[in-house]
Scaffold this motif. Structure first.
Motif, PDB file in Angstrom:
ATOM      1  N   HIS A 124     102.737  68.974  36.952  1.00 37.05           N
ATOM      2  CA  HIS A 124     102.444  70.410  36.817  1.00 37.05           C
ATOM      3  C   HIS A 124     103.107  71.261  37.895  1.00 37.05           C
ATOM      4  N   ASN A 125     103.832  70.632  38.796  1.00 36.33           N
ATOM      5  CA  ASN A 125     104.522  71.390  39.858  1.00 36.33           C
ATOM      6  C   ASN A 125     105.896  71.833  39.343  1.00 36.33           C
ATOM      7  N   THR A 126     105.853  72.802  38.418  1.00 39.63           N
ATOM      8  CA  THR A 126     107.085  73.166  37.706  1.00 39.63           C
ATOM      9  C   THR A 126     108.143  73.780  38.626  1.00 39.63           C
ATOM     10  N   ASN A 127     107.690  74.546  39.658  1.00 41.32           N
ATOM     11  CA  ASN A 127     108.650  75.124  40.611  1.00 41.32           C
ATOM     12  C   ASN A 127     109.458  74.033  41.291  1.00 41.32           C
ATOM     13  N   ALA A 128     108.727  73.016  41.763  1.00 40.82           N
ATOM     14  CA  ALA A 128     109.409  71.939  42.483  1.00 40.82           C
ATOM     15  C   ALA A 128     110.314  71.150  41.539  1.00 40.82           C
ATOM     16  N   ILE A 129     109.853  70.909  40.316  1.00 41.70           N
ATOM     17  CA  ILE A 129     110.682  70.143  39.367  1.00 41.70           C
ATOM     18  C   ILE A 129     111.990  70.893  39.111  1.00 41.70           C
ATOM     19  N   ARG A 130     111.878  72.219  38.917  1.00 32.95           N
ATOM     20  CA  ARG A 130     113.092  73.033  38.684  1.00 32.95           C
ATOM     21  C   ARG A 130     114.000  72.994  39.919  1.00 32.95           C
ATOM     22  N   PHE A 131     113.374  73.087  41.080  1.00 32.25           N
ATOM     23  CA  PHE A 131     114.114  73.034  42.359  1.00 32.25           C
ATOM     24  C   PHE A 131     114.879  71.707  42.465  1.00 32.25           C
ATOM     25  N   TYR A 132     114.233  70.596  42.145  1.00 30.82           N
ATOM     26  CA  TYR A 132     114.925  69.297  42.238  1.00 30.82           C
ATOM     27  C   TYR A 132     116.049  69.213  41.201  1.00 30.82           C
ATOM     28  N   GLN A 133     115.761  69.709  39.984  1.00 29.17           N
ATOM     29  CA  GLN A 133     116.811  69.652  38.946  1.00 29.17           C
ATOM     30  C   GLN A 133     118.039  70.448  39.370  1.00 29.17           C
ATOM     31  N   LYS A 134     117.808  71.629  39.956  1.00 29.44           N
ATOM     32  CA  LYS A 134     118.944  72.448  40.428  1.00 29.44           C
ATOM     33  C   LYS A 134     119.736  71.740  41.513  1.00 29.44           C
ATOM     34  N   ASN A 135     119.066  70.827  42.205  1.00 28.11           N
ATOM     35  CA  ASN A 135     119.728  70.107  43.292  1.00 28.11           C
ATOM     36  C   ASN A 135     120.170  68.702  42.871  1.00 28.11           C
TER      37      ASN A 135
ATOM     38  N   TYR B 131     108.462  81.276  54.022  1.00 29.76           N
ATOM     39  CA  TYR B 131     109.874  80.869  54.098  1.00 29.76           C
ATOM     40  C   TYR B 131     110.397  80.323  52.765  1.00 29.76           C
ATOM     41  N   GLN B 132     109.540  80.263  51.743  1.00 32.67           N
ATOM     42  CA  GLN B 132     109.997  79.692  50.469  1.00 32.67           C
ATOM     43  C   GLN B 132     111.001  80.607  49.768  1.00 32.67           C
ATOM     44  N   GLY B 133     111.882  80.004  48.975  1.00 35.42           N
ATOM     45  CA  GLY B 133     112.854  80.765  48.198  1.00 35.42           C
ATOM     46  C   GLY B 133     114.027  81.277  49.008  1.00 35.42           C
ATOM     47  N   LYS B 134     114.209  80.754  50.235  1.00 34.36           N
ATOM     48  CA  LYS B 134     115.318  81.212  51.095  1.00 34.36           C
ATOM     49  C   LYS B 134     116.371  80.118  51.284  1.00 34.36           C
ATOM     50  N   ARG B 135     116.332  79.109  50.442  1.00 30.12           N
ATOM     51  CA  ARG B 135     117.317  78.011  50.484  1.00 30.12           C
ATOM     52  C   ARG B 135     117.037  76.996  51.604  1.00 30.12           C
ATOM     53  N   ILE B 136     115.874  77.090  52.258  1.00 31.61           N
ATOM     54  CA  ILE B 136     115.574  76.124  53.317  1.00 31.61           C
ATOM     55  C   ILE B 136     115.329  74.746  52.696  1.00 31.61           C
ATOM     56  N   GLY B 137     114.562  74.721  51.597  1.00 34.95           N
ATOM     57  CA  GLY B 137     114.338  73.451  50.894  1.00 34.95           C
ATOM     58  C   GLY B 137     115.667  72.857  50.436  1.00 34.95           C
ATOM     59  N   GLY B 138     116.560  73.721  49.917  1.00 37.49           N
ATOM     60  CA  GLY B 138     117.880  73.243  49.476  1.00 37.49           C
ATOM     61  C   GLY B 138     118.659  72.629  50.623  1.00 37.49           C
ATOM     62  N   GLU B 139     118.576  73.266  51.783  1.00 41.19           N
ATOM     63  CA  GLU B 139     119.281  72.705  52.960  1.00 41.19           C
ATOM     64  C   GLU B 139     118.669  71.367  53.363  1.00 41.19           C
TER      65      GLU B 139
ATOM     66  N   ARG C  12     107.868  63.529  51.188  1.00 38.35           N
ATOM     67  CA  ARG C  12     107.305  64.886  51.287  1.00 38.35           C
ATOM     68  C   ARG C  12     108.386  65.892  51.643  1.00 38.35           C
ATOM     69  N   ILE C  13     108.306  67.043  51.028  1.00 38.11           N
ATOM     70  CA  ILE C  13     109.142  68.184  51.442  1.00 38.11           C
ATOM     71  C   ILE C  13     108.305  69.435  51.208  1.00 38.11           C
ATOM     72  N   TYR C  14     108.026  70.127  52.280  1.00 43.14           N
ATOM     73  CA  TYR C  14     107.144  71.288  52.215  1.00 43.14           C
ATOM     74  C   TYR C  14     107.700  72.414  53.067  1.00 43.14           C
ATOM     75  N   ILE C  15     107.774  73.599  52.469  1.00 42.11           N
ATOM     76  CA  ILE C  15     108.208  74.795  53.185  1.00 42.11           C
ATOM     77  C   ILE C  15     107.006  75.746  53.236  1.00 42.11           C
ATOM     78  N   LEU C  16     106.749  76.334  54.404  1.00 42.75           N
ATOM     79  CA  LEU C  16     105.661  77.315  54.518  1.00 42.75           C
ATOM     80  C   LEU C  16     105.926  78.495  53.580  1.00 42.75           C
TER      81      LEU C  16
HETATM   82  C1  LIG Z   1     109.567  73.295  46.374  1.00 43.35           C
HETATM   83  C2  LIG Z   1     110.074  73.753  47.739  1.00 43.35           C
HETATM   84  C3  LIG Z   1     110.207  72.548  48.675  1.00 43.35           C
HETATM   85  C4  LIG Z   1     111.442  74.396  47.534  1.00 43.35           C
HETATM   86  O1  LIG Z   1     111.937  74.856  48.787  1.00 43.35           O
HETATM   87  P1  LIG Z   1     112.481  76.361  48.912  1.00 43.35           P
HETATM   88  O2  LIG Z   1     113.058  76.517  50.256  1.00 43.35           O
HETATM   89  O3  LIG Z   1     111.392  77.302  48.529  1.00 43.35           O
HETATM   90  O4  LIG Z   1     113.588  76.350  47.764  1.00 43.35           O
HETATM   91  P2  LIG Z   1     115.045  76.988  47.806  1.00 43.35           P
HETATM   92  O5  LIG Z   1     114.947  78.353  48.370  1.00 43.35           O
HETATM   93  O6  LIG Z   1     115.997  76.027  48.418  1.00 43.35           O
HETATM   94  O7  LIG Z   1     115.339  77.037  46.253  1.00 43.35           O
HETATM   95  C5  LIG Z   1     114.701  78.025  45.471  1.00 43.35           C
HETATM   96  C6  LIG Z   1     114.728  77.577  44.041  1.00 43.35           C
HETATM   97  O8  LIG Z   1     113.661  76.648  43.854  1.00 43.35           O
HETATM   98  C7  LIG Z   1     112.708  77.165  42.947  1.00 43.35           C
HETATM   99  N1  LIG Z   1     111.492  77.456  43.698  1.00 43.35           N
HETATM  100  C8  LIG Z   1     110.549  76.541  43.916  1.00 43.35           C
HETATM  101  N2  LIG Z   1     109.512  77.051  44.567  1.00 43.35           N
HETATM  102  C9  LIG Z   1     109.817  78.347  44.824  1.00 43.35           C
HETATM  103  C10 LIG Z   1     109.118  79.409  45.474  1.00 43.35           C
HETATM  104  N3  LIG Z   1     107.868  79.269  45.938  1.00 43.35           N
HETATM  105  N4  LIG Z   1     109.734  80.602  45.611  1.00 43.35           N
HETATM  106  C11 LIG Z   1     110.972  80.775  45.088  1.00 43.35           C
HETATM  107  N5  LIG Z   1     111.651  79.808  44.442  1.00 43.35           N
HETATM  108  C12 LIG Z   1     111.084  78.606  44.288  1.00 43.35           C
HETATM  109  C13 LIG Z   1     113.326  78.277  42.222  1.00 43.35           C
HETATM  110  O9  LIG Z   1     113.765  77.726  40.995  1.00 43.35           O
HETATM  111  C14 LIG Z   1     114.504  78.716  43.091  1.00 43.35           C
HETATM  112  O10 LIG Z   1     115.613  78.845  42.287  1.00 43.35           O
HETATM  113  P3  LIG Z   1     116.603  80.122  42.448  1.00 43.35           P
HETATM  114  O11 LIG Z   1     117.465  79.756  43.618  1.00 43.35           O
HETATM  115  O12 LIG Z   1     117.356  80.182  41.164  1.00 43.35           O
HETATM  116  O13 LIG Z   1     115.741  81.310  42.703  1.00 43.35           O
HETATM  117  C15 LIG Z   1     109.137  74.816  48.382  1.00 43.35           C
HETATM  118  O14 LIG Z   1     109.052  75.935  47.564  1.00 43.35           O
HETATM  119  C16 LIG Z   1     107.739  74.292  48.679  1.00 43.35           C
HETATM  120  O15 LIG Z   1     107.479  73.782  49.760  1.00 43.35           O
HETATM  121  N6  LIG Z   1     106.806  74.432  47.713  1.00 43.35           N
HETATM  122  C17 LIG Z   1     105.414  74.038  47.920  1.00 43.35           C
HETATM  123  C18 LIG Z   1     105.225  72.564  48.195  1.00 43.35           C
HETATM  124  C19 LIG Z   1     105.835  71.678  47.152  1.00 43.35           C
HETATM  125  O16 LIG Z   1     105.657  71.866  45.955  1.00 43.35           O
HETATM  126  N7  LIG Z   1     106.555  70.654  47.639  1.00 43.35           N
HETATM  127  C20 LIG Z   1     107.159  69.650  46.796  1.00 43.35           C
HETATM  128  C21 LIG Z   1     106.170  68.557  46.568  1.00 43.35           C
HETATM  129  S1  LIG Z   1     106.867  67.323  45.497  1.00 43.35           S
END
Ligand SMILES: CC(C)(COP(=O)(O)OP(=O)(O)OC[C@H]1O[C@@H](n2cnc3c(N)ncnc32)[C@H](O)[C@@H]1OP(=O)(O)O)[C@@H](O)C(=O)NCCC(=O)NCCS
Length: 175
Positions: A136-147, A104-112, A97-101
């Motif tokens: 269907h969690n395309t945001n997360a898939i893109r986030f993982y691919q970038k990392n 706080y999303q989009g601030k690089r916390i998930g990346g850290e 699990r990895i979840y950001i409130l």
């Molecule tokens: C997916 C998640 C863990 C990413 O953490 P984050 O701190 O928001 O991500 P970061 O700031 O490190 O990275 C942002 C990048 O991730 C993507 N991203 C994913 N979710 C995003 C969101 N809600 N807001 C902005 N960017 C998001 C974008 O592609 C962004 O890329 P960019 O840097 O080019 O803008 C977080 O958004 C989250 O908790 N989402 C909801 C729960 C979830 O889906 N968890 C994963 C379950 S498998």
């Protein structure tokens, strides 16, 4: 760039805080995309105090809060050995699990958190990290691919009564 977050390793003492955060972040992320019944059936099993306490007591799992100025911004759960939900490869680590409130999303916390997960796995001499993510969690898939993660397989995941497909992604770690 200076680190935005401080990490706190969790123990059973934080069970109630973790339970509340786990439930909230799960519903925030997925309630609008799924049937309420399916969410409730899943949550009634996954998010109970006994269940969370059991997970916190497992020596092969580690939980961390990400703190920003002493406020909880999110969390990560890492699994090793038999606590991995699949494969149970002793040379692999699962991010279960990895979840950001939302605030706080989009601030690089998930990346850290992912960077920290990679360092932790390397220190334990793991060869790769893997995780499952809803197709269907395309945001997360893109986030993982970038990392640095790539898709290598898929499996079925049951949410309540809904059979869903999770993509399995992995990141190879350099020696
Ligand atoms: C997916 C998640 C863990 C990413 O953490 P984050 O701190 O928001 O991500 P970061 O700031 O490190 O990275 C942002 C990048 O991730 C993507 N991203 C994913 N979710 C995003 C969101 N809600 N807001 C902005 N960017 C998001 C974008 O592609 C962004 O890329 P960019 O840097 O080019 O803008 C977080 O958004 C989250 O908790 N989402 C909801 C729960 C979830 O889906 N968890 C994963 C379950 S498998």
């Amino acid at each position: 760039m200076p680190s935005l977050i401080r990490l706190k390793k969790l123990s059973i003492i934080e069970a109630e805080e973790l339970l509340a955060l786990s439930r909230k972040t799960f519903f925030d992320a997925f309630a609008h995309l799924n049937r309420p019944d399916d969410m409730q059936v899943y949550a009634r099993k996954a998010f109970t105090l006994p269940q969370i306490k059991q997970e916190l007591s497992n020596a092969d799992s580690e939980f961390y809060f990400a703190l920003v100025e002493n406020e909880i911004a999110g969390y990560i759960k890492l699994n090793f050995n038999n606590s991995q939900t699949e494969f149970q490869d002793s040379e692999a680590m699962e991010i279960e699990r990895i979840y950001i409130l939302q605030n706080y999303q989009g601030k690089r916390i998930g990346g850290e958190l992912l960077d920290f997960a990679s360092q932790t796995a390397k220190l334990k001499s793991m060869k790769y990290i893997w995780l499952g993510v809803w197709e269907h969690n395309t945001n997360a898939i893109r986030f993982y691919q970038k990392n640095g993660f790539t898709i290598f397989s898929s499996h079925q995941f049951i949410l309540g009564n809904d059979e869903q497909t999770d993509l399995l992604m992995r990141k190879q770690l350099e020696a």
